[in-house]
Write an enzyme that holds these catalytic residues in place. Structure first.
Site, PDB file in Angstrom:
ATOM      1  CE  LYS A 129      11.717  -7.904 -92.836  1.00 42.12           C
ATOM      2  NZ  LYS A 129      10.616  -6.938 -92.899  1.00 42.12           N
ATOM      3  CD  GLN A 183      10.553  -3.318 -92.223  1.00 40.85           C
ATOM      4  OE1 GLN A 183      11.029  -4.198 -92.939  1.00 40.85           O
ATOM      5  NE2 GLN A 183       9.900  -3.601 -91.102  1.00 40.85           N
ATOM      6  CG  ASP A 228       6.148  -8.123 -96.349  1.00 35.89           C
ATOM      7  OD1 ASP A 228       6.631  -9.132 -95.799  1.00 35.89           O
ATOM      8  OD2 ASP A 228       6.519  -6.966 -96.095  1.00 35.89           O
TER       9      ASP A 228
END
Ligand code: NAP
Length: 286
Positions: free
Chosen positions: A54, A98, A121
């Protein structure tokens, strides 16, 4: 004729190129460089690879990343305090935690601390719930990537029978809502669905996100269907495959995504898109 293969890698590359141009334009116009804060708790090897990918992809698009690596034993409070600081940081337009988090961490409380304006997200309860009303600020990256692939290939969604196999909170359920918002008729199947094939055979568009290799066989697919395989499975041989018997189903479908090289590259791409959108929104509001 075998199905046309949807080249997720090439499509992702195109979108990332467009994002890089938009980033450069934003910097020139406003002096604002989009910034993504990435929080990694612990040493999980797979998570480390995902985070590294990422950050690398952001870098290539001109998005600044701020990496925060925390010990696996970090407390809820320390993690939440960090997110609150990032919420107030004008250089940060997106915050990503994460997953998975260690079991002692209250994942929901952590995700709910992220400002809904920086929740790139799309896992904050507001953004999840707002998928129902069509008022979400950020769509979750993997389902958003699936929708972008369909749009890129000019595959009509409105009025189509869509079957989503897999009902997780991060893929199946949000994707079903996003496709309903585009006027599809959607059925969601899961591990307790009886006779999966009676549903999948009706699908004009079949999306599979179960994490089970060879779950979808050719006899379960309607001739001419569009088949999107989200699954990522590592076989004992080390080979990565999806959930669909690719060669068998390709002979029947009209479009199909490969694994790897289908949905996978789109997930990180949509994270870039969401972070950029966030920075653009903020810059335009100033
Ligand atoms: P998950 O949380 O494990 O959910 C799997 C879903 O599939 C559950 O709803 C489960 O049903 C259902 N399922 C399992 N076995 C089934 C079966 N035999 N028949 C029908 N449904 C079945 O997984 P996830 O996070 O959504 O991920 C799904 C797959 O997509 C995994 O392979 C993952 O690696 C992959 N993935 C790929 C990307 C990407 O970027 N390409 C991103 C995220 C995930 P129940 O709800 O009844 O348990």
């Amino acid at each position: 004729m075998p199905a046309r293969i949807i080249d997720g890698r090439a499509i992702a590359e195109d979108i990332r190129g467009l994002c890089a141009t938009r980033v450069a334009d934003l910097v020139n116009r406003t002096g604002v460089t989009p910034g993504l804060a990435v929080i990694l708790v612990g040493e999980d090897p797979a998570s480390q690879v995902y985070v590294a990918n990422k950050i690398k992809a952001c870098d290539k698009a001109g998005i600044r990343s701020f990496s925060h690596r925390l010990d696996a034993a970090v407390s809820n409070k320390v993690l939440i305090d960090l997110i609150n600081r990032l919420n107030d940081d004008d250089e940060v337009h997106g915050i990503l935690v994460q997953l998975p988090l260690p079991p002692h961490i209250d994942m929901r409380a952590v995700l709910e601390t992220i400002s809904i304006q920086k929740d790139v997200d799309g896992f904050h309860l507001y953004n999840v719930g707002a998928l129902v009303t069509g008022t979400t600020i950020f769509s979750p990256c993997t389902p958003y990537g699936v929708v972008k692939l369909l749009e890129h290939e000019k595959i009509e969604i409105e009025g189509k029978n869509v079957v989503v196999v897999g009902a997780s909170n991060i893929v199946g359920k949000p994707l079903a809502l996003m496709l309903m918002a585009r006027e599809a008729t959607v059925a969601i199947c899961h591990a307790k669905t009886r006779d999966l094939a009676q549903f999948t055979i009706l699908a004009d568009i079949l999306v599979v996100a179960a994490g089970r290799p060879n779950l979808i066989l050719p006899q379960m697919v309607k001739t001419g269907a569009v088949v999107i395989d989200v699954g990522i499975n590592r076989l004992p041989s080390g080979r990565i495959v999806g959930d669909v018997d690719f060669d068998g189903v390709r002979a029947k479908a009209s479009f199909i995504t490969p694994v790897p090289g289908g949905v996978g590259p789109m997930t990180v791409t949509m994270l870039i898109e969401n972070t950029l959108q966030s920075a653009e929104r903020l810059a335009n509001a100033q």
